[in-house]
Design a protein around this motif. Structure first.
Motif, PDB file in Angstrom:
ATOM      1  N   ALA A 246       0.838  -1.207   0.000  1.00 28.71           N
ATOM      2  CA  ALA A 246       0.000   0.000   0.000  1.00 28.71           C
ATOM      3  C   ALA A 246       0.870   1.252   0.000  1.00 28.71           C
ATOM      4  O   ALA A 246       0.566   2.240  -0.685  1.00 28.71           O
ATOM      5  N   ALA A 247       1.960   1.228   0.771  1.00 28.06           N
ATOM      6  CA  ALA A 247       2.867   2.373   0.812  1.00 28.06           C
ATOM      7  C   ALA A 247       3.560   2.564  -0.532  1.00 28.06           C
ATOM      8  O   ALA A 247       3.753   3.701  -0.991  1.00 28.06           O
ATOM      9  N   ALA A 248       3.924   1.466  -1.174  1.00 24.25           N
ATOM     10  CA  ALA A 248       4.560   1.562  -2.496  1.00 24.25           C
ATOM     11  C   ALA A 248       3.592   2.150  -3.517  1.00 24.25           C
ATOM     12  O   ALA A 248       4.005   2.899  -4.417  1.00 24.25           O
ATOM     13  N   ALA A 249       2.296   1.821  -3.385  1.00 24.89           N
ATOM     14  CA  ALA A 249       1.299   2.390  -4.295  1.00 24.89           C
ATOM     15  C   ALA A 249       1.220   3.910  -4.119  1.00 24.89           C
ATOM     16  O   ALA A 249       1.051   4.651  -5.100  1.00 24.89           O
ATOM     17  N   VAL A 250       1.337   4.384  -2.886  1.00 22.79           N
ATOM     18  CA  VAL A 250       1.384   5.832  -2.650  1.00 22.79           C
ATOM     19  C   VAL A 250       2.676   6.403  -3.221  1.00 22.79           C
ATOM     20  O   VAL A 250       2.669   7.461  -3.878  1.00 22.79           O
ATOM     21  N   ALA A 251       3.788   5.726  -2.978  1.00 18.23           N
ATOM     22  CA  ALA A 251       5.080   6.200  -3.481  1.00 18.23           C
ATOM     23  C   ALA A 251       5.059   6.336  -4.997  1.00 18.23           C
ATOM     24  O   ALA A 251       5.620   7.294  -5.552  1.00 18.23           O
TER      25      ALA A 251
ATOM     26  N   CYS B 204       5.392   8.166   1.846  1.00 17.94           N
ATOM     27  CA  CYS B 204       6.343   9.271   1.697  1.00 17.94           C
ATOM     28  C   CYS B 204       7.758   8.823   2.024  1.00 17.94           C
ATOM     29  O   CYS B 204       8.713   9.108   1.285  1.00 17.94           O
ATOM     30  N   LEU B 205       7.913   8.117   3.137  1.00 17.80           N
ATOM     31  CA  LEU B 205       9.238   7.659   3.540  1.00 17.80           C
ATOM     32  C   LEU B 205       9.803   6.657   2.540  1.00 17.80           C
ATOM     33  O   LEU B 205      11.011   6.601   2.313  1.00 17.80           O
ATOM     34  N   THR B 206       8.931   5.859   1.961  1.00 21.51           N
ATOM     35  CA  THR B 206       9.367   4.905   0.939  1.00 21.51           C
ATOM     36  C   THR B 206       9.915   5.621  -0.289  1.00 21.51           C
ATOM     37  O   THR B 206      10.954   5.243  -0.842  1.00 21.51           O
TER      38      THR B 206
END
Length: 466
Positions: A38-43, A69-71
């Motif tokens: 999910a974080a990668a999808a935001v990234a 963001c951090l990713t």
């Protein structure tokens, strides 16, 4: 060739696949694999941006957005969900964010990127440089417009590693809290800490006693207001007796609450001290003494000192008041766009002036008296810490809350005024009570009874409103 590989800030995300829930927020949960995807999808959607705002409400969307963001190596600017239009405009303009992540208020004119916690991406991103900015957290603005505190990835990592050592915090723990996700306590310690240490996280959305009791964690974070409310519900408090560690921060924990919580749970809470600019610098330890009203010793990576108005050392005798100064790898990179203000905050030899007044005993145990600007009262030639008077007031059986300020006085310079919350309180009796426990010159000259004290989202009393 120089090795440019950086160790991951969020160590848990680089660990082996795990299908069990790792992060829970209310009724929503994600495994490490799901959170990573999910974080990668935001990234994928924000890569290339420099800074983005995050609608930092207490939700899984906020956690996914910040981790995204951090990713991607994009600086996240958490925006309090209850911020008014003027405050929000200042934060967005001052920070120069290019995007808004999450649900946006009507007055936000930036491009909006919705957060879908069910989205997944398999793309991997290189670890950003350790010195790159991870977050810009805005101060409360009690002495002017809020300032952007720039926190690097390395500062966050140094703080979390030192805390995990002091608290013996490991992947075997389950962390529980319900704190706001736009401050250091709830976001850096309470989310990024879990993702660095590898301990599963349960966020209760709101820090209600029943929710804390039902979570059955081993490690709990709370502010004094939370612990006071937990103590008011003994059944919930006793349910926390199985926890390994209860941590209190963001404001001083009143001695009566410390003692009641200790009695109900069977273990004294750990107190710690820090600021947005320094992250956490002082704490009592899991295996050390826990003294009510004291916030312990410097963390392993941090150095502290007490100084007078001329930056000269103040003795560590448990009594002498001094300004707390700090140095170490957990310090911020500066106030965004304010180089002069940043420079003013440091001594000539590079120590950060916290603006807090403290005492330290010969063993390095610290007690925070309060802010120099509002909590150091100069009355009749004496230097008096408001925090000491507040603790004395709270020992009165009829006083539930207390705040002490100094107001201008033609004779004394400043006179001590106490604001208290309680039932059937008589000002003269309260004054005599304090004079019976502290030096007479520390007694309040006025006692004003209120229905409640003004507090911010972290439970800190807003003395400027008093």
């Amino acid at each position: 060739m120089k090795d440019t590989h950086q160790p991951p800030l969020l160590t848990a995300l680089s660990s082996a696949s795990a299908d069990s829930p790792f992060v829970r927020v209310g009724d929503s949960s994600l495994s490490l694999d799901d959170l990573r995807g999910a974080a990668a999808a935001v990234a994928d959607r924000i890569a290339g941006a420099r800074r983005v705002a995050v609608n930092a409400n207490a939700s899984m969307e906020t956690i996914v957005a910040v981790v995204g963001c951090l990713t991607a190596g994009v600086t996240a600017v958490p925006v309090p969900p209850d911020s008014g239009p003027a405050e929000r405009r200042h934060v967005l303009s001052d920070s120069g964010v290019q995007l808004w992540l999450g649900e946006a208020p009507d007055d936000v004119e930036l491009p909006v990127v919705p957060i879908d916690v069910s989205a997944r991406s398999s793309k991997s991103y290189p670890e950003p440089a350790a010195e790159s900015p991870a977050l810009i957290v805005y101060t409360s603005g009690t002495t002017g417009a809020p300032k952007g505190v720039v926190l690097s990835r390395s500062a966050i990592a140094a703080c979390l590693d030192a805390l995990s050592e002091a608290w013996e915090w490991t992947a075997e723990d389950t962390l529980v809290h319900g704190l706001p996700l736009f401050h250091v306590h709830g976001l850096v310690l309470g989310v990024l800490g879990a993702l660095r240490v590898g301990s599963p996280l349960t966020h209760t959305v709101r820090p209600k006693p029943a929710a804390y009791a039902e979570a059955r964690g081993s490690l709990y974070f709370g502010v004094p207001t939370v612990w006071s409310r937990v103590c008011a519900e003994p059944t919930a408090a006793r349910a926390l007796g199985s926890a390994r560690l209860l941590v209190s921060g963001s404001a001083p924990l009143p001695k009566p609450v410390f003692e009641k919580l200790s009695g109900l749970t069977g273990a004294a809470p750990v107190e710690r001290y820090g600021m947005s600019e320094t992250l956490i610098t002082l704490s009592t330890r899991y295996d050390g003494e826990r003294r009510p009203g004291w916030v312990g010793t410097a963390l392993s990576t941090v150095q502290t000192r007490l100084c007078d108005d001329r930056d000269q050392p103040v003795p560590h005798d448990g009594e002498s008041l001094g300004q707390l100064q700090v140095t170490g790898p957990t310090l911020f990179d500066g106030y965004l766009g304010l180089p002069e203000k940043t420079a003013e905050s440091f001594t000539e030899d590079g120590w950060f002036r916290t603006g807090d007044i403290a005492v330290a005993d010969p063993g390095g145990f610290h007690r925070i008296v309060g802010r120099e600007s509002v909590d150091l009262i100069k009355s009749g030639g004496y230097r008096i810490g408001a925090g000491e008077v507040e603790q004395a007031l709270l020992a009165h059986p009829g006083v539930r809350e207390a705040a002490v300020v100094g107001v201008p006085d033609d004779d004394l310079g400043q006179r001590i005024v106490a604001y208290v919350v309680g039932d059937s309180l008589d000002g003269a009796v309260v004054t005599d009570f304090v004079a019976g426990t502290l030096s007479v010159h520390k007694r309040p000259r006025e006692v004003r009874v209120l229905e409640s004290l003004p507090r911010n989202a972290m439970g800190k009393v807003q003395k400027n409103l008093l």
